[in-house]
Design a protein around this motif. Structure first.
Motif, PDB file in Angstrom:
ATOM      1  N   ARG A  43      -1.199   7.753  -9.062  1.00 36.42           N
ATOM      2  CA  ARG A  43      -0.124   8.722  -9.295  1.00 36.42           C
ATOM      3  C   ARG A  43      -0.653  10.111  -8.955  1.00 36.42           C
ATOM      4  NH1 ARG A  43       0.993   5.161 -13.838  1.00 36.42           N
ATOM      5  NH2 ARG A  43       3.116   4.397 -13.594  1.00 36.42           N
ATOM      6  N   VAL A  44       0.248  11.018  -8.652  1.00 30.90           N
ATOM      7  CA  VAL A  44      -0.137  12.405  -8.406  1.00 30.90           C
ATOM      8  C   VAL A  44      -0.883  12.922  -9.637  1.00 30.90           C
ATOM      9  CG1 VAL A  44       0.730  14.752  -8.053  1.00 30.90           C
ATOM     10  CG2 VAL A  44       1.768  12.840  -6.812  1.00 30.90           C
ATOM     11  N   GLY A  45      -2.017  13.582  -9.390  1.00 38.22           N
ATOM     12  CA  GLY A  45      -2.840  14.106 -10.480  1.00 38.22           C
ATOM     13  C   GLY A  45      -4.014  13.218 -10.842  1.00 38.22           C
ATOM     14  N   ASP A  46      -3.987  11.947 -10.428  1.00 40.39           N
ATOM     15  CA  ASP A  46      -5.120  11.045 -10.685  1.00 40.39           C
ATOM     16  C   ASP A  46      -6.337  11.500  -9.896  1.00 40.39           C
ATOM     17  OD1 ASP A  46      -3.513   9.451 -12.264  1.00 40.39           O
ATOM     18  OD2 ASP A  46      -3.379   7.794 -10.820  1.00 40.39           O
ATOM     19  N   GLN A  47      -7.505  11.105 -10.344  1.00 42.63           N
ATOM     20  CA  GLN A  47      -8.739  11.243  -9.586  1.00 42.63           C
ATOM     21  C   GLN A  47      -9.208   9.844  -9.232  1.00 42.63           C
ATOM     22  OE1 GLN A  47     -11.861  13.490 -11.444  1.00 42.63           O
ATOM     23  NE2 GLN A  47     -11.165  15.351 -10.444  1.00 42.63           N
ATOM     24  N   ILE A  48      -9.510   9.641  -7.951  1.00 39.23           N
ATOM     25  CA  ILE A  48      -9.941   8.322  -7.501  1.00 39.23           C
ATOM     26  C   ILE A  48     -11.204   8.452  -6.658  1.00 39.23           C
ATOM     27  CG2 ILE A  48      -7.572   7.420  -7.521  1.00 39.23           C
ATOM     28  CD1 ILE A  48      -7.586   7.616  -4.448  1.00 39.23           C
ATOM     29  N   THR A  49     -11.884   7.319  -6.463  1.00 41.88           N
ATOM     30  CA  THR A  49     -12.982   7.224  -5.511  1.00 41.88           C
ATOM     31  C   THR A  49     -12.570   6.199  -4.463  1.00 41.88           C
ATOM     32  OG1 THR A  49     -14.085   5.508  -6.815  1.00 41.88           O
ATOM     33  CG2 THR A  49     -14.758   7.798  -7.227  1.00 41.88           C
ATOM     34  N   LEU A  50     -13.160   6.301  -3.284  1.00 47.05           N
ATOM     35  CA  LEU A  50     -12.846   5.387  -2.180  1.00 47.05           C
ATOM     36  C   LEU A  50     -14.102   4.601  -1.835  1.00 47.05           C
ATOM     37  CD1 LEU A  50     -10.858   7.937  -0.008  1.00 47.05           C
ATOM     38  CD2 LEU A  50      -9.914   6.183  -1.527  1.00 47.05           C
ATOM     39  N   LYS A  51     -14.128   3.326  -2.201  1.00 48.05           N
ATOM     40  CA  LYS A  51     -15.355   2.540  -2.017  1.00 48.05           C
ATOM     41  C   LYS A  51     -15.719   2.340  -0.550  1.00 48.05           C
ATOM     42  CE  LYS A  51     -12.921  -1.807  -2.696  1.00 48.05           C
ATOM     43  NZ  LYS A  51     -12.802  -2.973  -3.551  1.00 48.05           N
ATOM     44  N   LEU A  61       0.841  -1.189   0.000  1.00 50.07           N
ATOM     45  CA  LEU A  61       0.000   0.000   0.000  1.00 50.07           C
ATOM     46  C   LEU A  61       0.882   1.246   0.000  1.00 50.07           C
ATOM     47  CD1 LEU A  61      -2.533  -1.100   2.763  1.00 50.07           C
ATOM     48  CD2 LEU A  61      -2.927  -1.114   0.298  1.00 50.07           C
ATOM     49  N   VAL A  62       0.325   2.357  -0.463  1.00 51.91           N
ATOM     50  CA  VAL A  62       1.002   3.648  -0.398  1.00 51.91           C
ATOM     51  C   VAL A  62       0.107   4.627   0.350  1.00 51.91           C
ATOM     52  CG1 VAL A  62       2.377   3.382  -2.496  1.00 51.91           C
ATOM     53  CG2 VAL A  62       0.104   4.370  -2.655  1.00 51.91           C
ATOM     54  N   GLN A  63       0.740   5.535   1.095  1.00 54.00           N
ATOM     55  CA  GLN A  63      -0.022   6.582   1.767  1.00 54.00           C
ATOM     56  C   GLN A  63      -0.190   7.740   0.785  1.00 54.00           C
ATOM     57  OE1 GLN A  63       1.622   8.953   5.088  1.00 54.00           O
ATOM     58  NE2 GLN A  63      -0.010   7.998   6.283  1.00 54.00           N
ATOM     59  N   VAL A  64      -1.418   8.249   0.667  1.00 57.45           N
ATOM     60  CA  VAL A  64      -1.695   9.344  -0.253  1.00 57.45           C
ATOM     61  C   VAL A  64      -2.383  10.492   0.481  1.00 57.45           C
ATOM     62  CG1 VAL A  64      -1.874   7.892  -2.324  1.00 57.45           C
ATOM     63  CG2 VAL A  64      -3.904   8.305  -0.954  1.00 57.45           C
ATOM     64  N   ASP A  65      -2.142  11.705  -0.010  1.00 60.84           N
ATOM     65  CA  ASP A  65      -2.886  12.880   0.430  1.00 60.84           C
ATOM     66  C   ASP A  65      -3.875  13.202  -0.672  1.00 60.84           C
ATOM     67  OD1 ASP A  65      -1.403  13.098   2.751  1.00 60.84           O
ATOM     68  OD2 ASP A  65      -0.008  14.559   1.913  1.00 60.84           O
ATOM     69  N   LEU A  66      -5.141  13.388  -0.286  1.00 63.76           N
ATOM     70  CA  LEU A  66      -6.219  13.598  -1.247  1.00 63.76           C
ATOM     71  C   LEU A  66      -6.953  14.902  -0.958  1.00 63.76           C
ATOM     72  CD1 LEU A  66      -7.746  10.005  -1.013  1.00 63.76           C
ATOM     73  CD2 LEU A  66      -6.080  10.823  -2.701  1.00 63.76           C
ATOM     74  N   ARG A  67      -7.585  15.461  -2.003  1.00 71.07           N
ATOM     75  CA  ARG A  67      -8.415  16.653  -1.845  1.00 71.07           C
ATOM     76  C   ARG A  67      -9.674  16.488  -2.684  1.00 71.07           C
ATOM     77  NH1 ARG A  67      -5.695  21.267  -4.379  1.00 71.07           N
ATOM     78  NH2 ARG A  67      -6.631  20.398  -6.235  1.00 71.07           N
ATOM     79  N   SER A  68     -10.789  16.862  -2.090  1.00 72.38           N
ATOM     80  CA  SER A  68     -12.054  16.916  -2.817  1.00 72.38           C
ATOM     81  C   SER A  68     -12.736  18.215  -2.390  1.00 72.38           C
ATOM     82  CB  SER A  68     -12.930  15.718  -2.486  1.00 72.38           C
ATOM     83  OG  SER A  68     -14.125  15.774  -3.238  1.00 72.38           O
ATOM     84  N   GLY A  69     -12.726  19.198  -3.276  1.00 70.94           N
ATOM     85  CA  GLY A  69     -13.276  20.509  -2.915  1.00 70.94           C
ATOM     86  C   GLY A  69     -12.430  21.126  -1.818  1.00 70.94           C
ATOM     87  N   ASP A  70     -13.055  21.440  -0.683  1.00 71.56           N
ATOM     88  CA  ASP A  70     -12.321  22.018   0.440  1.00 71.56           C
ATOM     89  C   ASP A  70     -11.996  20.978   1.523  1.00 71.56           C
ATOM     90  OD1 ASP A  70     -14.891  21.637   1.324  1.00 71.56           O
ATOM     91  OD2 ASP A  70     -15.061  23.571   2.330  1.00 71.56           O
ATOM     92  N   ARG A  71     -12.155  19.700   1.195  1.00 72.95           N
ATOM     93  CA  ARG A  71     -11.866  18.618   2.153  1.00 72.95           C
ATOM     94  C   ARG A  71     -10.554  17.929   1.794  1.00 72.95           C
ATOM     95  NH1 ARG A  71     -17.465  15.464   2.899  1.00 72.95           N
ATOM     96  NH2 ARG A  71     -16.791  14.559   0.951  1.00 72.95           N
TER      97      ARG A  71
END
Length: 74
Positions: free
Chosen positions: A25-33, A4-14
């Motif tokens: 990769r940096v710049g990808d958009q993902i969803t978290l099931k 696993l890798v640790q990632v920092d994510l942003r969605s709007g102001d969260r």
């Protein structure tokens, strides 16, 4: 063993930091099931180094056993 890798994510102001599979990769958009809003799209801001999931769980168990919110070095 699962890695696993640790990632920092942003969605709007969260913002969110979590562990995910190392395909992102940096710049990808993902969803978290497993998130309370599984359809929410997150922008990947940072991707850490891949680690064995057993190492992550072992580190977390030791951290919790020591009383939680203490500073962790290394």
């Amino acid at each position: 063993m699962t890695r696993l890798v640790q990632v920092d994510l942003r969605s709007g102001d969260r913002f969110l930091t979590c562990w995910v599979e190392p395909r992102v990769r940096v710049g990808d958009q993902i969803t978290l099931k497993n998130h309370e809003e599984p359809a929410l799209r997150w922008d990947v801001l940072r991707v850490g180094t891949a680690r064995d999931s057993g190492d992550i769980k072992r580190g977390w168990a030791n951290f919790v056993a020591r009383g939680g919110r203490q500073a962790v070095s290394g």
